[in-house]
Motif scaffolding. Sequence first.
Motif, PDB file in Angstrom:
ATOM      1  N   MET A  78      25.970  15.024  -7.547  1.00  0.00           N
ATOM      2  CA  MET A  78      27.196  15.686  -7.162  1.00  0.00           C
ATOM      3  C   MET A  78      28.423  14.789  -7.340  1.00  0.00           C
ATOM      4  O   MET A  78      29.443  15.270  -7.789  1.00  0.00           O
ATOM      5  CB  MET A  78      27.041  16.166  -5.713  1.00  0.00           C
ATOM      6  N   PRO A  79      28.345  13.500  -6.997  1.00  0.00           N
ATOM      7  CA  PRO A  79      29.539  12.662  -7.206  1.00  0.00           C
ATOM      8  C   PRO A  79      29.948  12.569  -8.672  1.00  0.00           C
ATOM      9  O   PRO A  79      31.133  12.444  -8.968  1.00  0.00           O
ATOM     10  CB  PRO A  79      29.127  11.291  -6.679  1.00  0.00           C
ATOM     11  N   THR A  80      28.970  12.636  -9.577  1.00  0.00           N
ATOM     12  CA  THR A  80      29.348  12.536 -10.993  1.00  0.00           C
ATOM     13  C   THR A  80      30.118  13.764 -11.453  1.00  0.00           C
ATOM     14  O   THR A  80      30.915  13.675 -12.386  1.00  0.00           O
ATOM     15  CB  THR A  80      28.112  12.340 -11.880  1.00  0.00           C
ATOM     16  N   LEU A  81      29.887  14.911 -10.816  1.00  0.00           N
ATOM     17  CA  LEU A  81      30.678  16.095 -11.159  1.00  0.00           C
ATOM     18  C   LEU A  81      32.138  15.894 -10.768  1.00  0.00           C
ATOM     19  O   LEU A  81      33.059  16.166 -11.547  1.00  0.00           O
ATOM     20  CB  LEU A  81      30.121  17.340 -10.459  1.00  0.00           C
ATOM     21  N   VAL A  82      32.359  15.389  -9.559  1.00  0.00           N
ATOM     22  CA  VAL A  82      33.723  15.179  -9.071  1.00  0.00           C
ATOM     23  C   VAL A  82      34.396  14.046  -9.833  1.00  0.00           C
ATOM     24  O   VAL A  82      35.541  14.184 -10.296  1.00  0.00           O
ATOM     25  CB  VAL A  82      33.699  14.889  -7.555  1.00  0.00           C
ATOM     26  N   LEU A  83      33.687  12.927  -9.982  1.00  0.00           N
ATOM     27  CA  LEU A  83      34.271  11.798 -10.708  1.00  0.00           C
ATOM     28  C   LEU A  83      34.486  12.127 -12.181  1.00  0.00           C
ATOM     29  O   LEU A  83      35.479  11.704 -12.778  1.00  0.00           O
ATOM     30  CB  LEU A  83      33.375  10.566 -10.578  1.00  0.00           C
ATOM     31  N   GLY A  84      33.574  12.871 -12.766  1.00  0.00           N
ATOM     32  CA  GLY A  84      33.742  13.259 -14.161  1.00  0.00           C
ATOM     33  C   GLY A  84      34.955  14.140 -14.359  1.00  0.00           C
ATOM     34  O   GLY A  84      35.688  13.999 -15.346  1.00  0.00           O
ATOM     35  N   GLY A  85      35.186  15.050 -13.427  1.00  0.00           N
ATOM     36  CA  GLY A  85      36.391  15.891 -13.507  1.00  0.00           C
ATOM     37  C   GLY A  85      37.655  15.070 -13.380  1.00  0.00           C
ATOM     38  O   GLY A  85      38.637  15.291 -14.105  1.00  0.00           O
ATOM     39  N   GLY A 122      23.100  18.666 -14.383  1.00  0.00           N
ATOM     40  CA  GLY A 122      21.651  18.862 -14.385  1.00  0.00           C
ATOM     41  C   GLY A 122      21.042  18.548 -13.032  1.00  0.00           C
ATOM     42  O   GLY A 122      20.199  19.288 -12.524  1.00  0.00           O
ATOM     43  N   ASP A 123      21.490  17.450 -12.426  1.00  0.00           N
ATOM     44  CA  ASP A 123      21.014  17.102 -11.087  1.00  0.00           C
ATOM     45  C   ASP A 123      21.418  18.162 -10.078  1.00  0.00           C
ATOM     46  O   ASP A 123      20.644  18.543  -9.206  1.00  0.00           O
ATOM     47  CB  ASP A 123      21.559  15.742 -10.654  1.00  0.00           C
ATOM     48  N   PHE A 124      22.661  18.629 -10.196  1.00  0.00           N
ATOM     49  CA  PHE A 124      23.150  19.659  -9.280  1.00  0.00           C
ATOM     50  C   PHE A 124      22.353  20.947  -9.431  1.00  0.00           C
ATOM     51  O   PHE A 124      22.046  21.613  -8.444  1.00  0.00           O
ATOM     52  CB  PHE A 124      24.640  19.917  -9.535  1.00  0.00           C
ATOM     53  N   LEU A 125      21.995  21.301 -10.663  1.00  0.00           N
ATOM     54  CA  LEU A 125      21.215  22.522 -10.899  1.00  0.00           C
ATOM     55  C   LEU A 125      19.823  22.425 -10.276  1.00  0.00           C
ATOM     56  O   LEU A 125      19.339  23.388  -9.677  1.00  0.00           O
ATOM     57  CB  LEU A 125      21.095  22.790 -12.403  1.00  0.00           C
ATOM     58  N   ILE A 126      19.182  21.263 -10.379  1.00  0.00           N
ATOM     59  CA  ILE A 126      17.866  21.079  -9.766  1.00  0.00           C
ATOM     60  C   ILE A 126      17.961  21.214  -8.254  1.00  0.00           C
ATOM     61  O   ILE A 126      17.141  21.897  -7.624  1.00  0.00           O
ATOM     62  CB  ILE A 126      17.283  19.703 -10.162  1.00  0.00           C
ATOM     63  N   ILE A 127      18.962  20.596  -7.648  1.00  0.00           N
ATOM     64  CA  ILE A 127      19.133  20.682  -6.198  1.00  0.00           C
ATOM     65  C   ILE A 127      19.446  22.108  -5.776  1.00  0.00           C
ATOM     66  O   ILE A 127      18.905  22.616  -4.786  1.00  0.00           O
ATOM     67  CB  ILE A 127      20.232  19.709  -5.732  1.00  0.00           C
ATOM     68  N   LEU A 128      20.298  22.797  -6.529  1.00  0.00           N
ATOM     69  CA  LEU A 128      20.657  24.176  -6.201  1.00  0.00           C
ATOM     70  C   LEU A 128      19.449  25.096  -6.278  1.00  0.00           C
ATOM     71  O   LEU A 128      19.227  25.927  -5.389  1.00  0.00           O
ATOM     72  CB  LEU A 128      21.758  24.670  -7.141  1.00  0.00           C
ATOM     73  N   TYR A 140      30.250  13.462 -20.538  1.00  0.00           N
ATOM     74  CA  TYR A 140      28.869  13.023 -20.342  1.00  0.00           C
ATOM     75  C   TYR A 140      28.530  12.952 -18.853  1.00  0.00           C
ATOM     76  O   TYR A 140      27.447  13.372 -18.436  1.00  0.00           O
ATOM     77  CB  TYR A 140      28.663  11.660 -21.006  1.00  0.00           C
ATOM     78  N   MET A 141      29.457  12.461 -18.052  1.00  0.00           N
ATOM     79  CA  MET A 141      29.241  12.391 -16.608  1.00  0.00           C
ATOM     80  C   MET A 141      29.095  13.786 -16.009  1.00  0.00           C
ATOM     81  O   MET A 141      28.241  14.023 -15.154  1.00  0.00           O
ATOM     82  CB  MET A 141      30.391  11.646 -15.926  1.00  0.00           C
ATOM     83  N   ILE A 142      29.901  14.725 -16.455  1.00  0.00           N
ATOM     84  CA  ILE A 142      29.835  16.090 -15.941  1.00  0.00           C
ATOM     85  C   ILE A 142      28.514  16.748 -16.328  1.00  0.00           C
ATOM     86  O   ILE A 142      27.859  17.391 -15.504  1.00  0.00           O
ATOM     87  CB  ILE A 142      31.038  16.918 -16.444  1.00  0.00           C
ATOM     88  N   LEU A 143      28.101  16.584 -17.567  1.00  0.00           N
ATOM     89  CA  LEU A 143      26.843  17.199 -18.010  1.00  0.00           C
ATOM     90  C   LEU A 143      25.626  16.585 -17.314  1.00  0.00           C
ATOM     91  O   LEU A 143      24.714  17.309 -16.910  1.00  0.00           O
ATOM     92  CB  LEU A 143      26.709  17.078 -19.524  1.00  0.00           C
ATOM     93  N   SER A 144      25.608  15.272 -17.158  1.00  0.00           N
ATOM     94  CA  SER A 144      24.460  14.646 -16.505  1.00  0.00           C
ATOM     95  C   SER A 144      24.427  14.969 -15.017  1.00  0.00           C
ATOM     96  O   SER A 144      23.353  15.194 -14.445  1.00  0.00           O
ATOM     97  CB  SER A 144      24.469  13.136 -16.726  1.00  0.00           C
ATOM     98  N   GLY A 145      25.552  15.029 -14.373  1.00  0.00           N
ATOM     99  CA  GLY A 145      25.596  15.406 -12.960  1.00  0.00           C
ATOM    100  C   GLY A 145      25.312  16.878 -12.761  1.00  0.00           C
ATOM    101  O   GLY A 145      24.766  17.280 -11.734  1.00  0.00           O
TER     102      GLY A 145
END
Length: 74
Positions: A1-8, A35-41, A28-33
Motif C-alpha cells: 500500500m505505501p508504494t501506491l501512495v509514494l508512487g503517485g 499487485g500486493d494490494f490486489l492480493i490483500i483485497l 513501476y512502484m505503482i504497478l508493483s504495489g
Amino acid sequence: MPTLVLGGGVAVVAVMANQLMLFFLAEYMILSGGGDFLIILKSMLYHIDTKERLEPRMNHLVVGGDEPIHSILK
C-alpha cells in the motif's frame, strides 16, 4: 500500500520536474504495489459459507468406479 501512495507522489513530482526516468520509476512502484494490494483485497473480500466450513463436501469425489469416496471410507 505505501508504494501506491509514494508512487503517485513520485509521479506527480516527475511530471512537474519533467523527468522521464523518475516517472518510469513511479509507474513501476505503482504497478508493483498494485499487485500486493490486489492480493490483500482479494483475501479480505473472500467469504466462506458457514455450511461449507462445517460440512465438507465429499460426495463429488469418486474413486475407481461409480462409488462416492464416503461410502468406501465407511
